[in-house]
Scaffold this motif. Structure first.
Motif, PDB file in Angstrom:
ATOM      1  N   ALA A  55      48.898  -0.429-114.598  1.00  0.00           N
ATOM      2  CA  ALA A  55      49.051   0.626-113.586  1.00  0.00           C
ATOM      3  C   ALA A  55      48.465   0.251-112.231  1.00  0.00           C
ATOM      4  O   ALA A  55      49.046   0.583-111.194  1.00  0.00           O
ATOM      5  CB  ALA A  55      48.434   1.933-114.090  1.00  0.00           C
ATOM      6  N   ASP A  56      47.324  -0.442-112.216  1.00  0.00           N
ATOM      7  CA  ASP A  56      46.718  -0.772-110.924  1.00  0.00           C
ATOM      8  C   ASP A  56      47.616  -1.688-110.105  1.00  0.00           C
ATOM      9  O   ASP A  56      47.586  -1.652-108.877  1.00  0.00           O
ATOM     10  CB  ASP A  56      45.320  -1.367-111.089  1.00  0.00           C
ATOM     11  CG  ASP A  56      45.294  -2.711-111.802  1.00  0.00           C
ATOM     12  OD1 ASP A  56      46.107  -2.908-112.735  1.00  0.00           O
ATOM     13  OD2 ASP A  56      44.459  -3.561-111.451  1.00  0.00           O
ATOM     14  N   SER A  57      48.457  -2.478-110.775  1.00  0.00           N
ATOM     15  CA  SER A  57      49.391  -3.351-110.062  1.00  0.00           C
ATOM     16  C   SER A  57      50.715  -2.659-109.763  1.00  0.00           C
ATOM     17  O   SER A  57      51.347  -2.945-108.750  1.00  0.00           O
ATOM     18  CB  SER A  57      49.671  -4.611-110.886  1.00  0.00           C
ATOM     19  OG  SER A  57      48.518  -5.402-110.973  1.00  0.00           O
ATOM     20  N   VAL A  58      51.138  -1.770-110.622  1.00  0.00           N
ATOM     21  CA  VAL A  58      52.440  -1.118-110.474  1.00  0.00           C
ATOM     22  C   VAL A  58      52.407  -0.015-109.422  1.00  0.00           C
ATOM     23  O   VAL A  58      53.342   0.117-108.629  1.00  0.00           O
ATOM     24  CB  VAL A  58      52.945  -0.574-111.831  1.00  0.00           C
ATOM     25  CG1 VAL A  58      54.217   0.241-111.670  1.00  0.00           C
ATOM     26  CG2 VAL A  58      53.172  -1.717-112.812  1.00  0.00           C
ATOM     27  N   VAL A  59      51.335   0.769-109.399  1.00  0.00           N
ATOM     28  CA  VAL A  59      51.296   1.918-108.475  1.00  0.00           C
ATOM     29  C   VAL A  59      50.100   1.894-107.532  1.00  0.00           C
ATOM     30  O   VAL A  59      50.007   2.727-106.631  1.00  0.00           O
ATOM     31  CB  VAL A  59      51.323   3.264-109.238  1.00  0.00           C
ATOM     32  CG1 VAL A  59      52.597   3.413-110.027  1.00  0.00           C
ATOM     33  CG2 VAL A  59      50.098   3.434-110.132  1.00  0.00           C
ATOM     34  N   GLY A  60      49.185   0.953-107.698  1.00  0.00           N
ATOM     35  CA  GLY A  60      47.981   0.914-106.878  1.00  0.00           C
ATOM     36  C   GLY A  60      48.270   0.624-105.421  1.00  0.00           C
ATOM     37  O   GLY A  60      49.185  -0.128-105.088  1.00  0.00           O
ATOM     38  N   GLU A  61      47.475   1.225-104.556  1.00  0.00           N
ATOM     39  CA  GLU A  61      47.598   0.971-103.123  1.00  0.00           C
ATOM     40  C   GLU A  61      47.250  -0.481-102.835  1.00  0.00           C
ATOM     41  O   GLU A  61      46.278  -1.018-103.370  1.00  0.00           O
ATOM     42  CB  GLU A  61      46.660   1.894-102.339  1.00  0.00           C
ATOM     43  CG  GLU A  61      47.011   3.354-102.423  1.00  0.00           C
ATOM     44  CD  GLU A  61      48.359   3.688-101.783  1.00  0.00           C
ATOM     45  OE1 GLU A  61      48.717   3.038-100.773  1.00  0.00           O
ATOM     46  OE2 GLU A  61      49.057   4.567-102.299  1.00  0.00           O
ATOM     47  N   VAL A  62      48.032  -1.120-101.985  1.00  0.00           N
ATOM     48  CA  VAL A  62      47.789  -2.535-101.687  1.00  0.00           C
ATOM     49  C   VAL A  62      46.519  -2.733-100.871  1.00  0.00           C
ATOM     50  O   VAL A  62      45.967  -3.832-100.858  1.00  0.00           O
ATOM     51  CB  VAL A  62      48.997  -3.206-100.991  1.00  0.00           C
ATOM     52  CG1 VAL A  62      50.211  -3.224-101.908  1.00  0.00           C
ATOM     53  CG2 VAL A  62      49.302  -2.586 -99.658  1.00  0.00           C
ATOM     54  N   GLY A  63      46.034  -1.702-100.210  1.00  0.00           N
ATOM     55  CA  GLY A  63      44.827  -1.832 -99.396  1.00  0.00           C
ATOM     56  C   GLY A  63      43.639  -2.341-100.185  1.00  0.00           C
ATOM     57  O   GLY A  63      42.840  -3.135 -99.659  1.00  0.00           O
ATOM     58  N   ALA A  64      43.518  -1.934-101.441  1.00  0.00           N
ATOM     59  CA  ALA A  64      42.396  -2.394-102.261  1.00  0.00           C
ATOM     60  C   ALA A  64      42.493  -3.902-102.492  1.00  0.00           C
ATOM     61  O   ALA A  64      41.495  -4.620-102.382  1.00  0.00           O
ATOM     62  CB  ALA A  64      42.368  -1.647-103.593  1.00  0.00           C
ATOM     63  N   SER A  65      43.679  -4.388-102.794  1.00  0.00           N
ATOM     64  CA  SER A  65      43.833  -5.835-103.004  1.00  0.00           C
ATOM     65  C   SER A  65      43.724  -6.612-101.705  1.00  0.00           C
ATOM     66  O   SER A  65      43.211  -7.734-101.695  1.00  0.00           O
ATOM     67  CB  SER A  65      45.153  -6.140-103.717  1.00  0.00           C
ATOM     68  OG  SER A  65      45.009  -5.863-105.098  1.00  0.00           O
ATOM     69  N   LEU A  66      44.195  -6.043-100.603  1.00  0.00           N
ATOM     70  CA  LEU A  66      44.029  -6.717 -99.312  1.00  0.00           C
ATOM     71  C   LEU A  66      42.548  -6.883 -98.981  1.00  0.00           C
ATOM     72  O   LEU A  66      42.121  -7.945 -98.517  1.00  0.00           O
ATOM     73  CB  LEU A  66      44.759  -5.958 -98.205  1.00  0.00           C
ATOM     74  CG  LEU A  66      46.280  -5.945 -98.309  1.00  0.00           C
ATOM     75  CD1 LEU A  66      46.874  -4.999 -97.264  1.00  0.00           C
ATOM     76  CD2 LEU A  66      46.868  -7.342 -98.175  1.00  0.00           C
ATOM     77  N   ALA A  67      41.755  -5.845 -99.249  1.00  0.00           N
ATOM     78  CA  ALA A  67      40.310  -5.931 -99.009  1.00  0.00           C
ATOM     79  C   ALA A  67      39.673  -6.961 -99.940  1.00  0.00           C
ATOM     80  O   ALA A  67      38.799  -7.732 -99.525  1.00  0.00           O
ATOM     81  CB  ALA A  67      39.658  -4.563 -99.198  1.00  0.00           C
ATOM     82  N   LEU A  68      40.123  -6.991-101.183  1.00  0.00           N
ATOM     83  CA  LEU A  68      39.599  -7.957-102.133  1.00  0.00           C
ATOM     84  C   LEU A  68      39.935  -9.378-101.679  1.00  0.00           C
ATOM     85  O   LEU A  68      39.077 -10.266-101.711  1.00  0.00           O
ATOM     86  CB  LEU A  68      40.185  -7.692-103.522  1.00  0.00           C
ATOM     87  CG  LEU A  68      39.492  -8.426-104.652  1.00  0.00           C
ATOM     88  CD1 LEU A  68      39.405  -7.528-105.869  1.00  0.00           C
ATOM     89  CD2 LEU A  68      40.243  -9.679-105.004  1.00  0.00           C
ATOM     90  N   ILE A  69      41.167  -9.591-101.249  1.00  0.00           N
ATOM     91  CA  ILE A  69      41.577 -10.914-100.761  1.00  0.00           C
ATOM     92  C   ILE A  69      40.747 -11.318 -99.544  1.00  0.00           C
ATOM     93  O   ILE A  69      40.334 -12.471 -99.422  1.00  0.00           O
ATOM     94  CB  ILE A  69      43.092 -10.937-100.467  1.00  0.00           C
ATOM     95  CG1 ILE A  69      43.898 -10.772-101.766  1.00  0.00           C
ATOM     96  CG2 ILE A  69      43.497 -12.214 -99.733  1.00  0.00           C
ATOM     97  CD1 ILE A  69      45.373 -10.444-101.561  1.00  0.00           C
ATOM     98  N   ASP A  70      40.460 -10.360 -98.656  1.00  0.00           N
ATOM     99  CA  ASP A  70      39.608 -10.652 -97.492  1.00  0.00           C
ATOM    100  C   ASP A  70      38.257 -11.211 -97.937  1.00  0.00           C
ATOM    101  O   ASP A  70      37.841 -12.291 -97.501  1.00  0.00           O
ATOM    102  CB  ASP A  70      39.347  -9.381 -96.667  1.00  0.00           C
ATOM    103  CG  ASP A  70      40.516  -8.932 -95.818  1.00  0.00           C
ATOM    104  OD1 ASP A  70      41.407  -9.752 -95.520  1.00  0.00           O
ATOM    105  OD2 ASP A  70      40.528  -7.734 -95.449  1.00  0.00           O
ATOM    106  N   GLY A  71      37.561 -10.467 -98.769  1.00  0.00           N
ATOM    107  CA  GLY A  71      36.222 -10.872 -99.200  1.00  0.00           C
ATOM    108  C   GLY A  71      36.235 -12.108-100.076  1.00  0.00           C
ATOM    109  O   GLY A  71      35.402 -13.016 -99.918  1.00  0.00           O
TER     110      GLY A  71
END
Length: 181
Positions: free
Chosen positions: A98-114
């Motif tokens: 679910a986190d990949s199918v419907v999750g907001e991309v902002g969380a992963s963008l922030a993770l990729i940043d850090g």
């Protein structure tokens, strides 16, 4: 128009990459967060759910975060243990959660940043000998050197960002300012 599997070209292993080549790959990883962010900029929720072959744009962004997290950990294991056996993961099953199918991309963008900030700092601190260290992949039976893994992940970032850019250019999702797409 058929969707190409590898819009930026397939991965080509470079054996014994030079110090300069490794520096290029590290620079690519440093730019990855901005390039992924640019690739998805201004896309609506519906557009993020556009499929590129098997995964949606949303799933691709989450996959980049998941995959690069795994790689960062593998680098650290290889640097602190003698040829550790890594734990493989099923990326398709992860992408179906679910986190990949419907999750907001902002969380992963922030993770990729850090994540990329830390990974690039680590990579720039490594010696030539450090890049010769390996880990064991139990599914493939291979023990790649870290310089080989670095080259693969620089390509991996271009590959998946290129998929998103290809969709934008060829499926009516709007222009994108991304020189690598």
């Amino acid at each position: 128009m058929n969707t190409p599997q590898f819009p930026v070209g397939g991965y080509v292993l470079e054996s014994e990459p030079s110090r300069a080549r490794r520096a290029e790959w590290i620079d690519e990883l440093e730019k990855t967060p901005e390039e992924v962010r640019n690739a998805v900029a201004a896309l609506s929720a519906d557009q993020l759910d556009t499929k590129y072959r098997n995964w949606t744009v949303r799933q691709i962004v989450h996959h980049i975060a998941d995959s690069h997290m795994q790689s960062y950990a593998r680098f650290k294991w290889a640097l602190t243990e003698d040829r550790p056996t890594i734990k493989p993961y099923d990326e398709s099953r992860w992408a179906a959660l679910a986190d990949s199918v419907v999750g907001e991309v902002g969380a992963s963008l922030a993770l990729i940043d850090g994540l990329h900030a830390r990974w690039v700092l680590l990579l720039r601190s490594l010696s030539d000998g450090d890049f010769q260290r390996t880990f064991h992949h139990p599914e493939t039976g291979l023990s790649p050197r870290l310089d080989e893994v670095l080259g693969y992940y620089a390509w991996h970032a271009r590959h998946h960002t290129g998929q998103i850019v290809w969709l934008r250019r060829n499926r009516g999702l709007g222009a994108v300012d991304n020189p690598n797409g």
